[in-house]
Write an enzyme that holds these catalytic residues in place. Sequence first.
Site, PDB file in Angstrom:
ATOM      1  N   HIS A 146      46.147  20.457 -51.377  1.00  0.00           N
ATOM      2  CA  HIS A 146      46.000  19.002 -51.329  1.00  0.00           C
ATOM      3  C   HIS A 146      46.145  18.441 -52.742  1.00  0.00           C
ATOM      4  O   HIS A 146      45.642  19.033 -53.713  1.00  0.00           O
ATOM      5  CB  HIS A 146      44.636  18.621 -50.746  1.00  0.00           C
ATOM      6  CG  HIS A 146      44.487  17.158 -50.463  1.00  0.00           C
ATOM      7  ND1 HIS A 146      44.137  16.251 -51.440  1.00  0.00           N
ATOM      8  CD2 HIS A 146      44.668  16.436 -49.327  1.00  0.00           C
ATOM      9  CE1 HIS A 146      44.095  15.039 -50.911  1.00  0.00           C
ATOM     10  NE2 HIS A 146      44.411  15.123 -49.641  1.00  0.00           N
ATOM     11  N   GLU A 148      44.685  16.110 -54.372  1.00  0.00           N
ATOM     12  CA  GLU A 148      43.425  15.908 -55.092  1.00  0.00           C
ATOM     13  C   GLU A 148      42.895  17.227 -55.641  1.00  0.00           C
ATOM     14  O   GLU A 148      42.363  17.288 -56.757  1.00  0.00           O
ATOM     15  CB  GLU A 148      42.378  15.256 -54.185  1.00  0.00           C
ATOM     16  CG  GLU A 148      41.076  14.970 -54.926  1.00  0.00           C
ATOM     17  CD  GLU A 148      39.963  14.460 -54.035  1.00  0.00           C
ATOM     18  OE1 GLU A 148      38.795  14.719 -54.348  1.00  0.00           O
ATOM     19  OE2 GLU A 148      40.271  13.798 -53.006  1.00  0.00           O
ATOM     20  N   ASN A 247      41.474  12.711 -45.134  1.00  0.00           N
ATOM     21  CA  ASN A 247      40.371  11.962 -44.531  1.00  0.00           C
ATOM     22  C   ASN A 247      40.666  11.594 -43.080  1.00  0.00           C
ATOM     23  O   ASN A 247      39.760  11.540 -42.248  1.00  0.00           O
ATOM     24  CB  ASN A 247      40.015  10.739 -45.381  1.00  0.00           C
ATOM     25  CG  ASN A 247      41.009   9.617 -45.262  1.00  0.00           C
ATOM     26  OD1 ASN A 247      40.909   8.782 -44.359  1.00  0.00           O
ATOM     27  ND2 ASN A 247      41.988   9.572 -46.158  1.00  0.00           N
TER      28      ASN A 247
END
Length: 330
Positions: A146, A148, A247
């Site tokens: 990911h 992030e 998310n």
Amino acid sequence: MNAPFPASDAAAADPAVAARPPLNLLIAAPRGFCAGVDRAIEIVEKALERYGSPVYVRHEIVHNKYVVEGLKAKGAIFVKELDEVPDDAPVVFSAHGVPKTVPAEAKRRQLLYVDATCPLVSKIHRQAERQIEKGRHIIFIGHEGHPEVIGTMGQVEPGQMTLVETIEDVDKLPFDSDEELAYLTQTTLSVDDTREVIEALEWRYPNISGPKAEDICYATSNRQAAVKELAHDCDLVLVIGAPNSSNSLRLVEVSERLGTPAKLIQRASEIDFAWLEGVETLGLTAGASAPEILVREVVAALAGYRPIREQTITAAEEKMVFKLPRQLTE
């Protein structure tokens, strides 16, 4: 407070719609854009206003095709790496954050760059630096690959941070129980899953150091709480979000963990109305990078198929606003 909305009048205009059974539609609040996403999109728009087109953006500014295409239409050019950016062009870094090597390379090339990293992600970057300064090895809870995670792990030297995703990963860690360790987490994880992994870490490493406040961002927590509020009353939940949006995927998992099936869609056109067979109550939410216009698009599509009655299920009120970088406001 849960605010009821009037039933749609599509049924009155279309006898075929009126003949179908009515659908109760529970819409989660909060949903959709968070403060970090609002800020990132505004940064690209302000950069276009200030510097003119084109403005380059390293990676998707947020994980949403509709948003990305809208910014492309305004003059943004999305690239994978800095070597695709011309020397005289401005570049924006995405909301997910970047490794330290990226701004270092931008400075070396004397590029005009604007960092749109979410302030809550930047906070974790600072925490990582402080833990390394204290001589601790960091266990980072997140999903491999990911953006992030790549950005956060890139704040420290290779070998100073270890990634775990599950309790099983914790069991495989090679560290002794008395080693100097700390943990941090990706901001967009499942609140419940992360709690279980943290408990496993604290059980195995009683002296491990954690952040003073939970790293999972307020928007992630609030959107998951809203799904928990409505899922038990629904036969199915629709989540608007991209397949690469962490998310949004977690919202699907939250619903399914409560025993309510959930489907991830990007646009109303992806709805298979066969899903609604036998469904009396449908839940609807949107990930933090999905704009409200897509929620209304889905509602309109549903109302064009069955008579619907909307109700908003509110789990929290959000008033967070993040400031823009000075270079765009001075």
